[in-house]
Design an enzyme around this catalytic site. Structure first.
Site, PDB file in Angstrom:
ATOM      1  N   TYR A  43      -6.122  -1.479   7.289  1.00 39.64           N
ATOM      2  CA  TYR A  43      -5.720  -2.698   7.983  1.00 39.64           C
ATOM      3  C   TYR A  43      -4.286  -3.101   7.646  1.00 39.64           C
ATOM      4  O   TYR A  43      -3.497  -3.459   8.500  1.00 39.64           O
ATOM      5  CB  TYR A  43      -6.673  -3.828   7.594  1.00 39.64           C
ATOM      6  CG  TYR A  43      -6.407  -5.126   8.297  1.00 39.64           C
ATOM      7  CD1 TYR A  43      -6.727  -5.279   9.648  1.00 39.64           C
ATOM      8  CD2 TYR A  43      -5.826  -6.200   7.635  1.00 39.64           C
ATOM      9  CE1 TYR A  43      -6.474  -6.462  10.298  1.00 39.64           C
ATOM     10  CE2 TYR A  43      -5.571  -7.385   8.287  1.00 39.64           C
ATOM     11  CZ  TYR A  43      -5.901  -7.516   9.622  1.00 39.64           C
ATOM     12  OH  TYR A  43      -5.645  -8.681  10.273  1.00 39.64           O
ATOM     13  N   HIS A  89      -8.151 -18.515  11.512  1.00 38.50           N
ATOM     14  CA  HIS A  89      -7.205 -17.408  11.260  1.00 38.50           C
ATOM     15  C   HIS A  89      -5.801 -17.865  11.638  1.00 38.50           C
ATOM     16  O   HIS A  89      -5.637 -18.727  12.505  1.00 38.50           O
ATOM     17  CB  HIS A  89      -7.605 -16.188  12.115  1.00 38.50           C
ATOM     18  CG  HIS A  89      -7.022 -14.895  11.611  1.00 38.50           C
ATOM     19  ND1 HIS A  89      -5.711 -14.530  11.813  1.00 38.50           N
ATOM     20  CD2 HIS A  89      -7.589 -13.876  10.903  1.00 38.50           C
ATOM     21  CE1 HIS A  89      -5.492 -13.350  11.261  1.00 38.50           C
ATOM     22  NE2 HIS A  89      -6.627 -12.924  10.697  1.00 38.50           N
ATOM     23  N   ASP A  91      -2.245 -17.611  13.546  1.00 39.92           N
ATOM     24  CA  ASP A  91      -2.050 -17.191  14.944  1.00 39.92           C
ATOM     25  C   ASP A  91      -1.223 -15.907  15.070  1.00 39.92           C
ATOM     26  O   ASP A  91      -0.914 -15.462  16.167  1.00 39.92           O
ATOM     27  CB  ASP A  91      -1.427 -18.337  15.767  1.00 39.92           C
ATOM     28  CG  ASP A  91      -0.029 -18.679  15.278  1.00 39.92           C
ATOM     29  OD1 ASP A  91       0.447 -18.049  14.297  1.00 39.92           O
ATOM     30  OD2 ASP A  91       0.590 -19.576  15.868  1.00 39.92           O
ATOM     31  N   ASP A 204      14.036  28.137   5.971  1.00 39.36           N
ATOM     32  CA  ASP A 204      13.076  27.689   4.946  1.00 39.36           C
ATOM     33  C   ASP A 204      12.869  28.800   3.916  1.00 39.36           C
ATOM     34  O   ASP A 204      11.814  29.429   3.863  1.00 39.36           O
ATOM     35  CB  ASP A 204      11.756  27.332   5.677  1.00 39.36           C
ATOM     36  CG  ASP A 204      10.668  26.837   4.756  1.00 39.36           C
ATOM     37  OD1 ASP A 204      10.982  26.412   3.630  1.00 39.36           O
ATOM     38  OD2 ASP A 204       9.489  26.881   5.171  1.00 39.36           O
TER      39      ASP A 204
HETATM   40  C1  SPV Z   1       6.019  23.251   4.972  1.00 40.16           C
HETATM   41  O1  SPV Z   1       5.775  22.253   5.666  1.00 40.16           O
HETATM   42  O2  SPV Z   1       7.150  23.533   4.600  1.00 40.16           O
HETATM   43  C2  SPV Z   1       4.929  24.110   4.522  1.00 40.16           C
HETATM   44  C3  SPV Z   1       3.722  24.235   5.346  1.00 40.16           C
HETATM   45  O3  SPV Z   1       5.086  24.754   3.516  1.00 40.16           O
HETATM   46  S1  SPV Z   1       3.979  25.616   6.369  1.00 40.16           S
HETATM   47  O4  SPV Z   1       5.196  25.430   7.108  1.00 40.16           O
HETATM   48  O5  SPV Z   1       2.818  25.727   7.246  1.00 40.16           O
HETATM   49  O6  SPV Z   1       4.076  26.797   5.523  1.00 40.16           O
HETATM   50 MG    MG Z   2       7.053  24.825   2.826  1.00 42.29          MG
END
Ligand code: SPV
Ligand code: MG
Length: 431
Positions: A43, A89, A91, A204
């Site tokens: 909530y 309550h 408003d 990444d």
């Molecule tokens: C990320 O979000 O960086 C992860 C999850 O490690 S995944 O991309 O699915 O590997």
């Molecule tokens: Mg990751």
């Protein structure tokens, strides 16, 4: 004597609550409802004091005759039990997501001639300050860090959404929806390596260094209160990981998830299309144990992520790793899959839960996205992470806008789908 019912969802009493009680007294016996923790977190926000203490606080107020527990956001049960002549309550619930709850109360009261009384919401500097102090308390490292463990106990499943900046942090913090009269919101924030890297235009592959990743955490902690789960990639060298653990604890992060890979890490969703090397069970266990030994607070969690299904090493390997990692000290297990079908994830969860009833399980349903939170919870999953959906929704919208401005040599054609200038300049609250 007539009865007046009001529901409180607060940890601190301010002039607004006192005014409600003062008005309520004029109509009869005053009964105050205290919302349970489970309901409060959907909530409003996480409570800073226990339900017991909230009950004591409400009971201590002049003019309150009785305090009862309200289990549900909707008033059905409470109105059936108490049958109040009046509900009172502020408003401030007439607009936005709470208006459905108000309408439900009106409908319930109309069944027997009960009446809703609404008093003007008290806006003053003192009320504003008390609210800011509560938010501040929730955002402090000491309080924030332990909240993930509290949520795991409280929720059937902890709903976690990705953020990679102050703005996306605010979206996770503030988004509330109403469905069938009930409000819902996310519980926690995931700081994804994929999205943190993508935001910086980098792959990444653990290229964005920890100093930069920590900066992202700070941007998010400055404007949010919800607990944070940090994607720690492989954790790096064990000798470095122990420092990472300490830094994360200090910043108030609740958990780090490290995956059992070594060498050049690539995103799991590539699966076996790219060269990725899984760490041995021994290597991963010693990293987990070193992290746990370095940890200073009680609440911080080191969650071990298993890549066996991603790297097609089989269910038995995944399970063997899970049990070994828990034995080495892992506070939770994340199992990942890139299959569209959730079967292998559910099989893992069932088999793991067959032997281990308590260690939290985390899943990231980016590929197996048809599965619902209820289904995951039924198979023993404790935390669900929506790992990249905010980034993936923002990017196509921005790209289309850029293309259309180039196409039309002006911005008029894109304007209809944009947030208004007024909304963007007032989006962020000022002090
Ligand atoms: C990320 O979000 O960086 C992860 C999850 O490690 S995944 O991309 O699915 O590997
Ligand atoms: Mg990751």
């Amino acid at each position: 004597m007539k009865t007046v019912y009001t529901c409180f969802c607060t940890d601190v009493i301010h002039d607004g609550h006192l005014n409600i009680i003062k008005q309520a007294q004029k109509y009869g016996k005053v009964i105050v409802g205290a919302l349970t923790d489970e309901t409060l977190i959907r909530y409003n926000r996480f409570p800073t004091v226990s339900l017991e203490d909230r009950i004591k606080l409400y009971k201590s107020l002049d003019g309150v005759d009785e305090v009862v527990v309200q289990n549900d956001m909707l008033y059905d049960d409470i109105i059936k039990t108490i049958h109040p002549d009046y509900v009172i309550h502020g408003d401030n619930w007439k607009e936005g997501t709470t208006s459905a709850i108000r309408q439900n109360v009106i409908n319930l009261l109309s069944e027997y001639g009960g009446e809703l009384i609404e008093v003007g919401y008290t806006h003053n500097e003192k009320v504003k300050k008390i609210d800011s102090q509560l938010v501040e308390k929730l955002s402090m490292p000491e309080y924030r860090r332990k909240r993930l463990r509290q949520l795991i106990k409280l929720c059937p499943i902890v709903k976690t959404m990705e953020a990679h900046s102050g703005l996306t942090g605010l979206i996770v913090e503030k988004t509330v929806v109403e469905r069938e009269g009930k409000l819902d919101q996310f519980d926690a924030i995931w700081i994804s390596s994929l999205c943190d890297s993508t935001e910086k235009g980098k792959p990444d592959i653990e290229l964005v260094d920890m100093t930069s990743r920590f900066r992202t955490i700070e941007d998010i902690t400055e404007v949010t209160t919800k607990p944070i789960i940090f994607d720690g990639d492989t954790g790096g060298l064990t000798e470095h990981f122990v420092y990472t653990v300490r830094s994360l604890e200090r910043m108030g992060v609740s958990a780090v998830i490290i995956e059992d890979k070594k060498g050049l890490k690539k995103n799991s969703l590539f699966g076996t299309e790219v060269q990725q090397t899984q760490a041995t069970i021994e290597e991963m266990c010693s990293k987990i144990a070193a992290g746990k030994a370095a940890q200073l607070s009680d609440d911080f969690m080191i969650i071990a992520r298993i890549e066996s299904l991603i790297l097609e090493q089989g269910m038995e390997d995944a399970l063997a790793r899970a049990f070994a990692f828990v034995k080495a000290g892992a506070d939770g297990i994340m199992i990942h899959s890139r299959k569209k079908d959730p079967t292998e994830i559910l099989e893992f969860c069932d088999k793991f839960r067959g032997k281990d009833k308590t260690t939290p399980i985390v899943v990231v349903p980016s590929s197996f996205n048809t599965i619902t939170e209820d289904e995951l919870a039924a198979h023993g999953v404790n935390i669900v992470i929506y790992a990249n959906q905010l980034t993936r929704s923002a990017f196509p919208a921005m790209q289309k806008t850029a293309e259309d401005i180039l196409r039309y040599h002006r911005a008029k054609e894109v304007d209809d789908r944009l947030m208004s200038i007024k909304d963007i300049i007032t989006l962020i609250d000022e002090l």
